[in-house]
Each structure stands twice: as C-alpha cells, then as structure tokens.
Design a protein around this motif. Structure first.
Motif, PDB file in Angstrom:
ATOM      1  N   VAL A 152      26.704  37.517  14.677  1.00  0.00           N
ATOM      2  CA  VAL A 152      27.374  37.222  15.945  1.00  0.00           C
ATOM      3  C   VAL A 152      27.492  38.538  16.690  1.00  0.00           C
ATOM      4  O   VAL A 152      28.017  39.520  16.151  1.00  0.00           O
ATOM      5  CB  VAL A 152      28.773  36.611  15.748  1.00  0.00           C
ATOM      6  CG1 VAL A 152      29.406  36.322  17.107  1.00  0.00           C
ATOM      7  CG2 VAL A 152      28.707  35.344  14.919  1.00  0.00           C
ATOM      8  N   GLU A 186      28.406  36.477  24.281  1.00  0.00           N
ATOM      9  CA  GLU A 186      28.277  36.211  22.845  1.00  0.00           C
ATOM     10  C   GLU A 186      26.898  35.641  22.543  1.00  0.00           C
ATOM     11  O   GLU A 186      26.430  34.720  23.216  1.00  0.00           O
ATOM     12  CB  GLU A 186      29.349  35.222  22.392  1.00  0.00           C
ATOM     13  CG  GLU A 186      29.281  34.882  20.907  1.00  0.00           C
ATOM     14  CD  GLU A 186      30.341  33.876  20.504  1.00  0.00           C
ATOM     15  OE1 GLU A 186      31.514  34.279  20.384  1.00  0.00           O
ATOM     16  OE2 GLU A 186      30.007  32.685  20.337  1.00  0.00           O
ATOM     17  N   ALA A 237      24.567  41.614  23.323  1.00  0.00           N
ATOM     18  CA  ALA A 237      25.470  40.539  23.735  1.00  0.00           C
ATOM     19  C   ALA A 237      25.653  40.510  25.245  1.00  0.00           C
ATOM     20  O   ALA A 237      25.966  39.463  25.822  1.00  0.00           O
ATOM     21  CB  ALA A 237      26.819  40.698  23.044  1.00  0.00           C
ATOM     22  N   ARG A 276      24.480  34.369  19.052  1.00  0.00           N
ATOM     23  CA  ARG A 276      24.555  34.010  17.638  1.00  0.00           C
ATOM     24  C   ARG A 276      23.179  33.640  17.107  1.00  0.00           C
ATOM     25  O   ARG A 276      22.353  33.093  17.845  1.00  0.00           O
ATOM     26  CB  ARG A 276      25.493  32.807  17.434  1.00  0.00           C
ATOM     27  CG  ARG A 276      26.955  33.085  17.710  1.00  0.00           C
ATOM     28  CD  ARG A 276      27.776  31.800  17.635  1.00  0.00           C
ATOM     29  NE  ARG A 276      29.200  32.061  17.688  1.00  0.00           N
ATOM     30  CZ  ARG A 276      29.967  32.248  16.618  1.00  0.00           C
ATOM     31  NH1 ARG A 276      29.438  32.176  15.406  1.00  0.00           N
ATOM     32  NH2 ARG A 276      31.251  32.495  16.748  1.00  0.00           N
ATOM     33  N   ASP A 306      29.136  40.246  20.058  1.00  0.00           N
ATOM     34  CA  ASP A 306      30.182  40.021  21.058  1.00  0.00           C
ATOM     35  C   ASP A 306      30.278  41.205  22.004  1.00  0.00           C
ATOM     36  O   ASP A 306      30.213  42.359  21.563  1.00  0.00           O
ATOM     37  CB  ASP A 306      31.556  39.892  20.389  1.00  0.00           C
ATOM     38  CG  ASP A 306      31.804  38.505  19.854  1.00  0.00           C
ATOM     39  OD1 ASP A 306      31.615  37.544  20.598  1.00  0.00           O
ATOM     40  OD2 ASP A 306      32.194  38.407  18.680  1.00  0.00           O
ATOM     41  N   SER A 326      22.593  30.298  22.765  1.00  0.00           N
ATOM     42  CA  SER A 326      22.447  31.746  22.877  1.00  0.00           C
ATOM     43  C   SER A 326      21.123  32.145  23.509  1.00  0.00           C
ATOM     44  O   SER A 326      20.942  33.311  23.866  1.00  0.00           O
ATOM     45  CB  SER A 326      22.572  32.396  21.492  1.00  0.00           C
ATOM     46  OG  SER A 326      23.894  32.312  21.009  1.00  0.00           O
ATOM     47  N   GLN A 339      34.984  36.346  13.393  1.00  0.00           N
ATOM     48  CA  GLN A 339      34.065  35.328  13.875  1.00  0.00           C
ATOM     49  C   GLN A 339      33.738  34.317  12.773  1.00  0.00           C
ATOM     50  O   GLN A 339      33.437  34.695  11.638  1.00  0.00           O
ATOM     51  CB  GLN A 339      32.773  35.981  14.368  1.00  0.00           C
ATOM     52  CG  GLN A 339      32.920  36.730  15.673  1.00  0.00           C
ATOM     53  CD  GLN A 339      33.072  35.782  16.850  1.00  0.00           C
ATOM     54  OE1 GLN A 339      32.938  34.573  16.731  1.00  0.00           O
ATOM     55  NE2 GLN A 339      33.363  36.340  18.015  1.00  0.00           N
TER      56      GLN A 339
END
Length: 247
Positions: free
Chosen positions: A210, A151, A179, A153, A212, A138, A103
């Motif tokens: 991050v 996702e 996530a 962040r 995921d 996000s 990432q």
C-alpha cells in the motif's frame, strides 16, 4: 573502521537510479546478518557505471551495528546512508500490538490486474523488470481518472519466481508507482530522502503493498509504503520525501 568498495550502479528510471536500488547496493557491503533500518539522503543523481562505496562503522554492539555509507562517482558524493544492522528473527504468531491506522490487507493477488506501463508515459524500465499487479481502482490514474485519495494498492513479485529476502525488501519498498499519481500524474517523482524499516523476513511468494501520500506542498510530497508478505505479515515499512511537479 572504514573501507572503500567498488560498485556498479544500474540505470532504472529515465537515466537515473531509484532510491531502492541504491539502498540495496549500499547494504550489500556492510557485512552483518540483516539490515534493520536504513535512512538515506540523495545528494545528487547517480548515473550508470562504476561507483565507490565508503563504509564507516560508527558503533559495533552485541546485537546491532551502526554503519554510515557514502556512494560516490568520480569523487563526487551522490548518496549518504545510515544503516542499523543486526539479526532479523522470523515472526512467531500475531504482533504484540497494532494501531488502527495500520493499513489493512488488500484484495487477493488473483483479483489484481497486471500492470506494465508504457515507457513513453512512465520512463521506468525497472517496472518492466519486476511484475506488478494493481487493484483495479488503483489503475484509474493511468487512464486519467485518479481517485484523488493518494493511495495505490497491489502486489509485486520478482521475475522468474525468485523470492524476496530481507535485502531485496529494501528494493521492494520503492518499486511501485508513486502514490501521488493517484492525485495527479506528474512523471518521475525523485526521492529526496527515505527511511526504511525491515520488520520481518518475508515468506515465499509475492509482496502486497500500500502506497500512501498525505501532503503535496511546495513541490514536494510524502509517501508511506507498507509491505506485507504472502501470509499477511508486515515485513517492511518506508517513508520518503520526494519531488513532485504537478501538471
């Protein structure tokens, strides 16, 4: 060699203890310089109060030690963990190699938005004991508009300006919203099993993360967390399987 150590377990999410806090509690009693990796299975949900931690050294080598730990309450095992312990060197220069799948660095801390969720919607008191800043896209899940890419962040920091260290990295990798919230908001997402790798001692300052997710199936979802320090160095990675109850 084995020993039993008393411990105290804290309530952080809706009457239960998050995987990251349990990681940190277990690692504190193992004795070597740094934890390099941790693999944990959550057998039952610990409650608030006293706990016992049994530690067994499986192998003590020149550079690493393998340790198995069990956290129990009232004689019932709640958490089993395997740790690889050793010495963590400070990074010097760029990595020897990185995959194109790693990432990339996200947007700066100052461009992210503070996030302190309403505990009526997200019963995670932990999120009010740390400082979260999220990238604007996000946070759309919180307003009912998830991106649908799985996702999230942002940045995380400890209260009072305290810096992270290798032990608190175990805590950091599981302090962010799941996530899977970017797919569908589903309340608490309990960790079932989790593997964490500490890659470097973090530089002072907040951590960039991050989160995921790649697959939700059969009531379970996977999550991968990549954590960078304030210099952009990857300092921790974590993979977990968690329970997901989609609405």
């Amino acid at each position: 060699m084995s020993r039993k150590v008393p411990a105290v377990v804290a309530v952080v999410v809706d009457g239960a203890v998050t995987g990251s806090y349990r990681y940190t509690t277990l690692e504190d009693v193992t004795g070597r310089d740094h934890v390099l990796s941790a693999s944990t299975h959550y057998l039952a949900v610990p409650g608030a109060g006293a706990a016992d931690i049994d530690t067994v050294v499986l192998r003590a080598g020149k550079s690493t030690t393998h340790v198995r730990t069990t956290l129990s309450q009232d004689g019932e095992p709640k958490v089993e963990a395997l740790f690889l312990l050793g010495h963590l060197s400070a990074p010097s220069g760029a990595p020897s190699w990185t995959s194109a799948r790693l990432q990339p660095v996200g947007i700066p801390y100052e461009d992210c938005l503070p996030h302190a969720p309403d505990t009526d919607r997200i019963p995670a008191t932990l999120m009010h004991q740390i400082q979260l800043r999220m990238e604007p896209q996000s946070l759309e899940f919180y307003d009912g508009r998830p991106q649908g890419v799985g996702e999230l962040r942002g940045w995380v920091s400890l209260p009072g300006g305290e810096d992270f260290d290798p032990v608190s990295l175990l805590f950091a990798v599981d302090t962010m919203p799941p996530a899977t919230y970017d797919v569908a908001f589903s309340g608490w997402v309990p960790t079932l099993t989790m593997a964490t790798y500490v890659r470097a001692a973090p530089a002072p300052g907040p951590l960039q993360f991050v989160m995921d997710a790649t697959l939700i199936q059969g009531g379970r979802g996977d999550e991968t967390c990549t954590v960078r320090d304030s210099t952009g160095t990857v300092v921790a990675q974590a993979h977990q399987l968690a329970g997901v109850r989609l609405p």
